[in-house]
Write a protein that holds these residues in place. Structure first.
Motif, PDB file in Angstrom:
ATOM      1  N   UNK A 135      39.024 -91.336  -9.481  1.00 50.00           N
ATOM      2  CA  UNK A 135      40.389 -91.298  -9.975  1.00 50.00           C
ATOM      3  C   UNK A 135      40.927 -89.934 -10.315  1.00 50.00           C
ATOM      4  N   UNK A 136      40.139 -88.877 -10.110  1.00 53.09           N
ATOM      5  CA  UNK A 136      40.550 -87.517 -10.467  1.00 53.09           C
ATOM      6  C   UNK A 136      40.785 -86.711  -9.192  1.00 53.09           C
ATOM      7  N   UNK A 167      45.333 -87.772   0.860  1.00 53.13           N
ATOM      8  CA  UNK A 167      44.111 -87.153   0.341  1.00 53.13           C
ATOM      9  C   UNK A 167      42.859 -87.678   1.030  1.00 53.13           C
ATOM     10  N   UNK A 168      43.026 -88.387   2.108  1.00 50.40           N
ATOM     11  CA  UNK A 168      41.903 -88.864   2.922  1.00 50.40           C
ATOM     12  C   UNK A 168      40.938 -89.735   2.124  1.00 50.40           C
ATOM     13  N   UNK A 169      41.494 -90.568   1.237  1.00 54.46           N
ATOM     14  CA  UNK A 169      40.643 -91.436   0.434  1.00 54.46           C
ATOM     15  C   UNK A 169      39.844 -92.418   1.256  1.00 54.46           C
ATOM     16  N   UNK A 170      40.339 -92.758   2.445  1.00 56.31           N
ATOM     17  CA  UNK A 170      39.602 -93.674   3.313  1.00 56.31           C
ATOM     18  C   UNK A 170      38.286 -93.063   3.778  1.00 56.31           C
ATOM     19  N   UNK A 171      38.172 -91.726   3.748  1.00 58.34           N
ATOM     20  CA  UNK A 171      36.886 -91.080   4.038  1.00 58.34           C
ATOM     21  C   UNK A 171      36.166 -90.672   2.757  1.00 58.34           C
ATOM     22  N   UNK A 172      36.840 -89.900   1.907  1.00 58.79           N
ATOM     23  CA  UNK A 172      36.161 -89.391   0.712  1.00 58.79           C
ATOM     24  C   UNK A 172      35.795 -90.507  -0.262  1.00 58.79           C
ATOM     25  N   UNK A 173      36.541 -91.603  -0.240  1.00 58.38           N
ATOM     26  CA  UNK A 173      36.180 -92.730  -1.095  1.00 58.38           C
ATOM     27  C   UNK A 173      34.837 -93.332  -0.734  1.00 58.38           C
ATOM     28  N   UNK A 174      34.426 -93.172   0.531  1.00 61.09           N
ATOM     29  CA  UNK A 174      33.107 -93.657   0.964  1.00 61.09           C
ATOM     30  C   UNK A 174      32.031 -92.591   0.835  1.00 61.09           C
ATOM     31  N   UNK A 196      38.554 -94.595  -4.195  1.00 60.69           N
ATOM     32  CA  UNK A 196      38.620 -93.180  -4.589  1.00 60.69           C
ATOM     33  C   UNK A 196      39.499 -92.972  -5.807  1.00 60.69           C
ATOM     34  N   UNK A 197      40.485 -93.862  -6.017  1.00 61.52           N
ATOM     35  CA  UNK A 197      41.413 -93.734  -7.157  1.00 61.52           C
ATOM     36  C   UNK A 197      40.896 -94.419  -8.417  1.00 61.52           C
ATOM     37  N   UNK A 198      39.836 -95.178  -8.290  1.00 60.74           N
ATOM     38  CA  UNK A 198      39.313 -95.982  -9.396  1.00 60.74           C
ATOM     39  C   UNK A 198      38.243 -95.187 -10.145  1.00 60.74           C
ATOM     40  N   UNK A 199      38.386 -95.056 -11.446  1.00 62.62           N
ATOM     41  CA  UNK A 199      37.417 -94.311 -12.245  1.00 62.62           C
ATOM     42  C   UNK A 199      36.012 -94.890 -12.105  1.00 62.62           C
ATOM     43  N   UNK A 200      35.918 -96.186 -11.939  1.00 64.35           N
ATOM     44  CA  UNK A 200      34.609 -96.842 -11.791  1.00 64.35           C
ATOM     45  C   UNK A 200      34.266 -97.114 -10.337  1.00 64.35           C
ATOM     46  N   UNK A 201      35.111 -96.665  -9.406  1.00 61.24           N
ATOM     47  CA  UNK A 201      34.922 -97.013  -8.002  1.00 61.24           C
ATOM     48  C   UNK A 201      33.653 -96.457  -7.394  1.00 61.24           C
ATOM     49  N   UNK A 202      33.297 -95.236  -7.772  1.00 59.64           N
ATOM     50  CA  UNK A 202      32.094 -94.612  -7.213  1.00 59.64           C
ATOM     51  C   UNK A 202      30.852 -95.419  -7.562  1.00 59.64           C
ATOM     52  N   UNK A 203      30.707 -95.765  -8.830  1.00 59.22           N
ATOM     53  CA  UNK A 203      29.534 -96.523  -9.267  1.00 59.22           C
ATOM     54  C   UNK A 203      29.521 -97.903  -8.627  1.00 59.22           C
ATOM     55  N   UNK A 226      30.188 -83.581 -12.030  1.00 58.96           N
ATOM     56  CA  UNK A 226      30.710 -84.954 -12.006  1.00 58.96           C
ATOM     57  C   UNK A 226      29.610 -85.967 -11.736  1.00 58.96           C
ATOM     58  N   UNK A 227      28.387 -85.621 -12.112  1.00 55.46           N
ATOM     59  CA  UNK A 227      27.253 -86.525 -11.911  1.00 55.46           C
ATOM     60  C   UNK A 227      26.415 -86.541 -13.182  1.00 55.46           C
ATOM     61  N   UNK A 228      26.135 -87.719 -13.676  1.00 59.61           N
ATOM     62  CA  UNK A 228      25.358 -87.861 -14.905  1.00 59.61           C
ATOM     63  C   UNK A 228      23.873 -87.898 -14.561  1.00 59.61           C
ATOM     64  N   UNK A 229      23.398 -86.764 -14.010  1.00 59.94           N
ATOM     65  CA  UNK A 229      22.008 -86.665 -13.597  1.00 59.94           C
ATOM     66  C   UNK A 229      21.414 -85.371 -14.143  1.00 59.94           C
ATOM     67  N   UNK A 230      20.137 -85.408 -14.486  1.00 56.70           N
ATOM     68  CA  UNK A 230      19.493 -84.262 -15.123  1.00 56.70           C
ATOM     69  C   UNK A 230      19.399 -83.082 -14.159  1.00 56.70           C
TER      70      UNK A 230
END
Length: 702
Positions: A260-261, A405-412, A535-542, A578-582
Motif C-alpha cells: 500500500x505504500x 505503477x505496474x501493480x499487476x507485476x510488482x504486486x506478484x 499491491x495497494x493492500x497493506x496486508x496484501x504481501x503477507x 520493509x521486511x521484518x527479518x533479522x
C-alpha cells in the motif's frame, strides 16, 4: 572452491595471446579519445555514424581499445532521410505524432520516428560506413515508439497496409489501443531486420563477422513509461546477437506500490529489470551486457544520491550470476568532465568527488573478473518466477490503460523479493524454447495487464506443470483488454479470456472448484484476486506469500532479510528494508570495493538497504592483485617481489591493493613517489598515487 584467475594473470594472458581477448566490459561515447575518459574497459563503443566517426574510431583504436559502433534507432541526426535528401522522398509523415498533431521530438529537427518501409535501409547505409571503418560490432539503440505517438500520416498508412482496414484512434477503445501497439511493435522489428540483413550481407561479401546488438530498456521499464519496443521478438530475428540491458537509476527509481505504500525502490526494481533482460535471452543462444550508470539523465540530483543509487543498481546486476559482461558506463565525458550538485551543498555544482572517481575505476576493473566458475547463493528459496510478456507494453494507453505503477507485476514479484527470494521474470514468449523453464519450481502468473500473443505457450506451460511445477494464477478476470480481437476469441476459438484456454490445456474447468488443484505431478493454485489490488493492500504481501507457500508443496521455502551471492572470491550482498527479518552478519576478512580506502573489515552486517561488493581475502592463498583503480598488467611475481603497470584516468586518485608474499622492502613507481601502507597481519600492501593515462611501472621488492 577452485582458485580464481587473478586480474593481473588474466591481463597478462590476454596481452600474450591477443586472439584470446574477450569483450567483458564496454562503454559508449560520442567523444574523441581524451586522457580524462581513459576508462580502460575492453571496448569503446563509438556513438553515431556522422562524418567524424572514422576519426573517432581511429583515435580509440590507437589507444588499444576494440571498437564497436552505436547509433540510435528511434531518433538521431537523420535529417537527410527525414527531409528527403537521401532518396528524394520527404519522410516528415514518419514522425511519431500526438493526438493534437504535435510531432514528438528529441530537440530541434530531430524526431522520434514511425519507421516507414525504407527507414531501416537508410540506417543500414549509415552503418555500412562504420563497417568500412573496421568496427567489430554494431549496437542499434532504443527502438522506441511512444504509446501516444500513433497519429502521424505515415502510421495511418501503415495501419491500412498491416490490418487491411482504416486507421482507428488508439484512444477510441481497448481494441484500437491494442492494435496500435502491435503495429508499433512490428514497425521497429521490420526496420531492425533490414539493418541486420544488410550487415549479414556485408559479412558475406567481406569475410567479416560483425555482430549486431540492440541496447534497450527493460520490458518492465518500457511498459511503465508507455513505450512499445520489439523486445523478445528480436532474439528470433536472423542476425541479432543479443542486447545491452539499459537499466540504471533513471529507470529503476520509478516508484511502485508495495503493502500500500508508493515510493522509489531502486534496488528491487533494478533486480527485476536486470532479471527480465537475462531471461529475454536465456535458452536463445543470444548474449546480454548489463549497463550501469554512475549518474543518471537528471542533472539535478547530488553526487551522494547518484552514488547510493549506483550501488543499488550495480549490486542488482551482479546478483544475476548468468551474466558476466557489462557496459560499465555510458557517456564518461559527462561523468568525469561534468558538474553536478554537491552532496554537502546542493546549490553548488561540483566535479565528481575524487573518492568516487577512484571507486568507479576499482569497480570497473573488478567487473572484468565476474566470469567465475564457482557461484553460490546464500539467500531465500530459488526457483520462483513471475511471468511477463511483451504485451505488457500494449495496454499502456487509454482508454482503460493498465495500472500506471505496474501493480499487476510488482504486486506478484515484490512480496518474494522482499523476503530475500531471487525471483526471476519469466518471458512468456520464450516458454516454448527447449529447457527454458528448467530450474523453476513455482511460477506466478496473471493476464491482468498483459495477454499471450500466441496460443502455443499454453501447451508448454501445461507440460511444465504436469512434470511437477506449481503454477499460481492470480487474476480477477476484470481486465478490459480481455475483449480485444485476438486468437482466443477469433475463428473457432470462443474463450472469454485466454486464462480459460490455459486451464483447458491443464485439463481443468474454466473456474476450478478449489484453490489448489493437482495437475499431473504438479498443481495449479488459482487465486481470484487482482494483483494490482494486492499491491495497494497493506496486508496484501503477507496474504499472497502465505497462499503461495501453502499451495506450492514442491519448493522448500526459506526467507532471508538479505541477498547474498558468492561469485568466486567476490561476495555481492544487499540488505532488505520493509521486511521484518533479522539482518545477517558476515564474518571473515573482507575488502569492500565500495570503500575508496579499501580497508579490511572482519564483519559486515547486512542492514536494511545496505549494499556491498566484497572481496573475500580467504580466497587468496598467494600473491595477487586484490583491487586496483585502473588496468593492471603484471610483468613479474616471485619470491623476490612483484612488478607490473597500472593505467587509469588522468587527474584521479590511484590505488593498488596487493596481497604480498612477504613484507615489502621497497616500493617504487616511475615518475612519482607513491604513498604506501602495509598490513602485516593480512599481508596486504596499499600503494596510492596519482593515476596516469599511460602505463606506470610499479616495483615491489620483498
Amino acid at each position: 572452491m577452485p582458485a580464481m584467475i587473478p586480474l593481473f594473470a588474466l591481463a597478462l594472458a590476454l596481452m600474450q595471446d591477443p586472439g584470446q581477448i574477450r569483450e567483458r566490459t564496454v562503454f559508449q561515447t560520442g567523444s574523441n579519445y581524451t586522457d580524462r575518459i581513459n576508462i580502460r574497459a575492453d571496448v569503446a563503443i563509438v556513438y553515431g555514424f556522422d562524418k567524424t566517426m572514422p576519426d573517432r574510431v581511429k583515435a580509440w583504436r590507437d589507444r588499444g581499445y576494440r571498437i564497436h559502433l552505436m547509433t540510435g534507432v528511434a531518433w538521431g541526426e537523420y535529417q537527410d532521410y527525414y527531409f528527403g535528401r537521401w532518396d528524394g522522398i520527404n519522410h516528415e509523415d514518419e514522425a511519431q505524432t500526438r493526438q493534437n498533431g504535435e510531432k514528438i521530438g528529441h530537440g530541434g529537427d530531430v524526431y522520434y520516428m514511425s519507421p516507414g518501409a525504407n527507414y531501416g535501409k537508410y540506417l543500414a547505409e549509415g552503418v555500412r560506413r562504420a563497417l568500412d571503418a573496421g568496427v567489430e560490432a554494431v549496437h542499434l539503440e532504443e527502438p522506441e515508439f511512444w504509446s501516444w505517438g500513433g497519429y502521424g500520416a505515415g502510421f495511418k498508412k501503415e495501419w491500412q497496409a498491416f490490418y487491411g482496414e482504416a486507421w482507428q484512434d488508439p484512444t477510441s477503445s481497448p481494441d484500437a489501443r491494442w492494435r496500435a501497439a502491435k503495429l508499433m511493435y512490428f514497425l521497429y522489428r521490420r526496420a531492425l531486420q533490414q539493418v541486420f540483413d544488410s550487415i549479414q550481407e556485408y559479412n558475406a561479401q567481406h569475410g567479416t563477422h560483425v555482430r549486431c546488438y540492440v541496447p534497450t530498456h527493460s520490458l518492465l521499464n518500457y511498459a511503465s513509461w508507455g513505450i512499445v519496443s520489439p523486445e523478445s521478438s528480436l532474439a528470433r530475428l536472423k542476425g541479432c546477437d543479443g542486447y545491452i540491458a539499459q537499466v540504471w537509476t533513471g529507470t529503476s527509481r520509478e516508484p511502485n506500490f508495495y503493502q500500500g505504500v508508493k515510493k522509489e525502490r531502486t534496488f528491487e526494481t533494478a533486480f527485476l529489470e536486470y532479471g527480465s533482460m537475462q531471461n529475454l535471452v536465456r535458452s536463445t543462444g543470444r548474449g546480454v551486457w548489463y549497463l550501469a550508470d554512475p549518474i543518471e539523465d537528471n542533472p539535478n540530483h547530488d553526487w551522494g544520491d547518484y552514488r547510493r543509487n549506483y550501488h543499488a543498481t550495480l549490486i542488482a546486476s551482479l546478483l544475476q550470476p548468468d551474466v558476466a559482461q557489462y557496459e560499465v558506463m555510458p557517456w564518461p565525458e559527462r561523468i568525469f568532465n561534468g558538474t553536478y550538485p554537491s552532496e554537502a551543498d546542493p546549490k553548488k555544482r561540483v566535479p565528481i568527488p575524487p573518492e568516487y572517481a577512484s571507486e568507479l575505476q576499482v569497480v570497473i576493473n573488478a567487473l572484468k573478473d565476474m566470469n567465475q566458475r564457482s557461484v553460490r547463493w546464500e539467500s531465500g528459496s530459488r526457483g520462483v518466477g513471475v511471468m511477463v510478456s511483451d504485451s505488457l507494453m500494449f495496454q499502456r494507453g487509454g482508454p482503460n490503460a493498465s495500472d500506471g505503477e505496474m501493480g499487476h507485476f510488482y504486486g506478484l514479484a515484490l512480496p518474494f523479493v522482499k523476503r530475500g527470494i531471487p525471483v526471476q521474470p519469466v518471458q512468456l514468449e520464450n516458454v516454448t524454447l527447449p529447457k527454458y523453464l528448467d530450474g523453476l519450481k513455482v511460477i506466478l502468473m496473471t493476464y491482468e495487464g498483459m495477454k499471450p500473443l500466441t496460443e502455443d505457450v499454453h501447451e508448454a506451460i501445461a507440460k511444465w506443470v504436469r512434470a511437477g511445477g506449481t503454477l499460481a494464477f492470480v487474476d480477477a478476470d476484470r481486465d478490459p483488454f480481455l475483449g480485444v480481437r485476438e486468437w482466443w476469441n477469433s475463428g473457432a476459438m470462443k474463450y472469454r479470456t485466454p486464462r480459460e484456454h490455459l486451464f483447458e490445456k491443464l485439463g481443468l474447468e474454466a473456474t476450478p472448484s478449489q484453490e489448489a488443484t493437482p495437475v499431473g505431478k504438479g498443481r495449479l493454485v488459482f487465486l481470484r484476486r487482482s494483483p494490482t489490488e494486492i499491491s495497494r493492500d497493506q496486508a496484501g504481501s503477507t496474504w499472497l506469500y502465505d497462499k503461495i507457500r501453502s499451495g506450492a508443496k514442491n519448493l522448500r521455502w526459506q526467507e532471508t532479510g538479505s541477498f547474498v551471492l558468492r561469485r568466486g572470491p567476490y561476495i555481492v550482498a544487499a540488505g532488505m528494508d520493509e521486511a521484518d527479518l533479522r539482518p545477517r552478519t558476515l564474518s571473515g576478512q573482507f575488502v569492500d570495493l565500495f570503500d575508496p580506502q579499501l580497508k579490511v573489515v572482519d564483519q559486515i552486517t547486512l542492514a536494511p538497504a545496505s549494499r556491498h561488493f566484497l572481496v573475500d581475502l580467504a580466497k587468496y592463498a598467494r600473491p595477487v592483485v586484490v583491487a586496483a583503480s585502473g588496468q593492471v598488467l603484471q610483468t613479474k611475481s616471485n619470491v623476490q617481489g612483484w612488478s607490473g603497470t597500472i593505467e587509469g584516468i588522468a587527474h584521479t586518485p590511484g590505488v593498488l591493493l596487493l596481497r604480498t608474499a612477504a613484507k615489502p622492502r621497497q616500493v617504487s613507481m616511475s615518475g612519482q613517489t607513491p604513498t604506501t601502507q602495509y598490513d602485516e597481519a593480512h599481508h596486504l600492501l596499499w600503494v596510492r598515487f596519482d593515476n596516469q593515462p599511460r602505463p606506470i611501472k610499479i616495483e615491489v621488492s620483498y
